[in-house]
Design a protein around this motif. Structure first.
Motif, PDB file in Angstrom:
ATOM      1  N   LEU A  48      -3.707  -8.108 -41.091  1.00 32.40           N
ATOM      2  CA  LEU A  48      -4.808  -7.550 -41.869  1.00 32.40           C
ATOM      3  C   LEU A  48      -5.648  -6.590 -41.027  1.00 32.40           C
ATOM      4  CD1 LEU A  48      -6.078 -10.797 -43.639  1.00 32.40           C
ATOM      5  CD2 LEU A  48      -4.726  -8.955 -44.670  1.00 32.40           C
ATOM      6  N   ALA A  49      -6.278  -5.655 -41.723  1.00 34.04           N
ATOM      7  CA  ALA A  49      -7.220  -4.726 -41.102  1.00 34.04           C
ATOM      8  C   ALA A  49      -8.561  -4.892 -41.812  1.00 34.04           C
ATOM      9  CB  ALA A  49      -6.725  -3.299 -41.230  1.00 34.04           C
ATOM     10  N   PHE A  50      -9.565  -5.303 -41.064  1.00 31.71           N
ATOM     11  CA  PHE A  50     -10.900  -5.524 -41.615  1.00 31.71           C
ATOM     12  C   PHE A  50     -11.714  -4.241 -41.471  1.00 31.71           C
ATOM     13  CE2 PHE A  50      -9.292  -9.642 -40.384  1.00 31.71           C
ATOM     14  CZ  PHE A  50      -9.607 -10.423 -41.482  1.00 31.71           C
ATOM     15  N   PRO A  51     -12.340  -3.777 -42.552  1.00 31.92           N
ATOM     16  CA  PRO A  51     -13.087  -2.516 -42.484  1.00 31.92           C
ATOM     17  C   PRO A  51     -14.398  -2.650 -41.716  1.00 31.92           C
ATOM     18  CG  PRO A  51     -13.425  -3.548 -44.610  1.00 31.92           C
ATOM     19  CD  PRO A  51     -12.408  -4.391 -43.876  1.00 31.92           C
ATOM     20  N   ILE A  52     -14.828  -1.524 -41.178  1.00 31.54           N
ATOM     21  CA  ILE A  52     -16.146  -1.425 -40.553  1.00 31.54           C
ATOM     22  C   ILE A  52     -16.919  -0.421 -41.397  1.00 31.54           C
ATOM     23  CG2 ILE A  52     -17.436  -0.747 -38.502  1.00 31.54           C
ATOM     24  CD1 ILE A  52     -14.884  -1.480 -36.893  1.00 31.54           C
ATOM     25  N   ARG A  53     -18.015  -0.869 -41.981  1.00 33.02           N
ATOM     26  CA  ARG A  53     -18.830  -0.011 -42.847  1.00 33.02           C
ATOM     27  C   ARG A  53     -20.221   0.152 -42.247  1.00 33.02           C
ATOM     28  NH1 ARG A  53     -16.714  -3.437 -47.650  1.00 33.02           N
ATOM     29  NH2 ARG A  53     -14.678  -2.484 -47.960  1.00 33.02           N
ATOM     30  N   ASP A  54     -20.593   1.385 -42.012  1.00 31.60           N
ATOM     31  CA  ASP A  54     -21.905   1.692 -41.425  1.00 31.60           C
ATOM     32  C   ASP A  54     -22.115   0.939 -40.117  1.00 31.60           C
ATOM     33  OD1 ASP A  54     -22.603   3.402 -43.553  1.00 31.60           O
ATOM     34  OD2 ASP A  54     -23.246   1.685 -44.752  1.00 31.60           O
ATOM     35  N   GLY A  55     -21.043   0.821 -39.331  1.00 41.21           N
ATOM     36  CA  GLY A  55     -21.134   0.160 -38.031  1.00 41.21           C
ATOM     37  C   GLY A  55     -21.101  -1.354 -38.091  1.00 41.21           C
TER      38      GLY A  55
END
Length: 70
Positions: A48-55
């Protein structure tokens, strides 16, 4: 008063390296690889790839993207 380092990190889309050192996959508890270009934390063990949103890393399995087999 806000911490200017946190503001700068969120604005630039980067993640604090100290945070990356302590984060693990929520499913497998294994280490994660940081993909700066895609702004994701990669769990090879979970695929899996976990997103990074706004740091901010979003460590919810339902928000993660499945990795390609190739």
């Amino acid at each position: 008063m806000t911490d200017p380092r946190k503001t700068q990190s969120a604005e630039s889309g980067t993640v604090d390296p100290r945070l990356l050192e302590i984060l693990v996959c929520p499913l497998t508890k294994t280490s994660l690889d940081y993909d700066a270009q895609r702004q994701e934390l990669i769990s090879r063990a979970a695929g899996l790839a976990f997103p990074i949103r706004d740091g901010i890393p979003v460590m919810l399995p339902e928000e993660a993207r499945e990795l390609d087999e190739s």
